[in-house]
Design a protein around this motif. Sequence first.
Motif, PDB file in Angstrom:
ATOM      1  N   ALA A 206      -5.169   4.033   1.818  1.00 40.90           N
ATOM      2  CA  ALA A 206      -3.973   4.136   0.765  1.00 40.90           C
ATOM      3  C   ALA A 206      -4.251   3.322  -0.340  1.00 40.90           C
ATOM      4  CB  ALA A 206      -2.724   3.208   1.458  1.00 40.90           C
TER       5      ALA A 206
ATOM      6  N   ARG B 184       0.865  -1.134  -0.046  1.00 38.85           N
ATOM      7  CA  ARG B 184      -0.045  -0.059  -0.147  1.00 38.85           C
ATOM      8  C   ARG B 184       0.953   1.409  -0.055  1.00 38.85           C
ATOM      9  NH1 ARG B 184      -2.726  -0.527   6.109  1.00 38.85           N
ATOM     10  NH2 ARG B 184      -0.572   0.098   7.248  1.00 38.85           N
ATOM     11  N   GLN B 185       0.287   2.136  -0.471  1.00 35.87           N
ATOM     12  CA  GLN B 185       0.891   3.539  -0.566  1.00 35.87           C
ATOM     13  C   GLN B 185       0.001   4.685  -0.483  1.00 35.87           C
ATOM     14  OE1 GLN B 185       3.306   4.113  -4.066  1.00 35.87           O
ATOM     15  NE2 GLN B 185       4.627   5.827  -2.951  1.00 35.87           N
TER      16      GLN B 185
ATOM     17  N   TRP C 149       8.967  -3.964  -1.304  1.00 31.80           N
ATOM     18  CA  TRP C 149       8.436  -3.906  -2.605  1.00 31.80           C
ATOM     19  C   TRP C 149       9.224  -3.927  -3.726  1.00 31.80           C
ATOM     20  CZ3 TRP C 149       9.192   0.262  -5.818  1.00 31.80           C
ATOM     21  CH2 TRP C 149       9.710   1.653  -5.303  1.00 31.80           C
TER      22      TRP C 149
ATOM     23  N   TYR D 214      -4.024   0.355  -2.678  1.00 33.52           N
ATOM     24  CA  TYR D 214      -3.381  -1.193  -2.283  1.00 33.52           C
ATOM     25  C   TYR D 214      -3.154  -1.650  -3.626  1.00 33.52           C
ATOM     26  CZ  TYR D 214      -4.505  -0.796   2.610  1.00 33.52           C
ATOM     27  OH  TYR D 214      -4.690  -0.487   3.908  1.00 33.52           O
TER      28      TYR D 214
ATOM     29  N   LYS E 222       3.616   9.256   1.307  1.00 36.19           N
ATOM     30  CA  LYS E 222       4.396   8.115   1.935  1.00 36.19           C
ATOM     31  C   LYS E 222       5.319   7.012   0.867  1.00 36.19           C
ATOM     32  CE  LYS E 222       1.896   8.613   6.160  1.00 36.19           C
ATOM     33  NZ  LYS E 222       1.155   7.878   7.499  1.00 36.19           N
ATOM     34  N   GLU E 223       6.116   6.405   1.612  1.00 38.37           N
ATOM     35  CA  GLU E 223       6.637   5.253   0.741  1.00 38.37           C
ATOM     36  C   GLU E 223       5.642   4.145   0.603  1.00 38.37           C
ATOM     37  OE1 GLU E 223      10.785   4.438   2.013  1.00 38.37           O
ATOM     38  OE2 GLU E 223      10.884   2.815   0.739  1.00 38.37           O
ATOM     39  N   ARG E 224       5.671   3.358  -0.329  1.00 40.46           N
ATOM     40  CA  ARG E 224       5.098   2.197  -0.446  1.00 40.46           C
ATOM     41  C   ARG E 224       5.620   1.058   0.556  1.00 40.46           C
ATOM     42  NH1 ARG E 224       3.834  -0.216  -6.446  1.00 40.46           N
ATOM     43  NH2 ARG E 224       3.386   1.860  -6.596  1.00 40.46           N
ATOM     44  N   GLU E 225       4.608   0.516   1.350  1.00 42.08           N
ATOM     45  CA  GLU E 225       4.930  -0.493   2.142  1.00 42.08           C
ATOM     46  C   GLU E 225       4.123  -1.775   1.916  1.00 42.08           C
ATOM     47  OE1 GLU E 225       3.745   0.669   6.093  1.00 42.08           O
ATOM     48  OE2 GLU E 225       1.666   1.146   5.406  1.00 42.08           O
TER      49      GLU E 225
END
Length: 128
Positions: free
Chosen positions: A91, A38-39, A112, A93, A43-46
């Motif tokens: 976010a 999700r992002q 990721w 997804y 914010k950074e993708r996590e």
Amino acid sequence: QVQLVESGGGSVQAGGSLRLSCAASRYSYSSYFMGWFRQAPGKEREGVAALTSDGRTTYADSVKGRFTISQDNTKNTLYLQMDSLKPEDTAMYYCAADLNPSVVASGLVLDWLEYSDWGQGTQVTVSS
């Protein structure tokens, strides 16, 4: 390369549930491992959750006990059941897939950067 299409996103109130789906084409579960990411804006993708071809699951600490990753091999579909949703779960997804067995061996299934095939994403919005 595998094609991935997510669906199931939407808007819910805090405490609600959603189930995301990821349909895969030209897919062999015996070879791939898959994950949900999700992002949020700015914010950074996590990594959220991952599933290996032998059924091992990995979850980010922030979603443990609330989210469940699963698959239906007969439908070539990956799922993410999201319960007890919080506003901070808001976010875009994405589902992703990759073949490299060293990623699984290295425990990097929530990174990721290790995934090569991605879907277009589905938006999840949780209001308080």
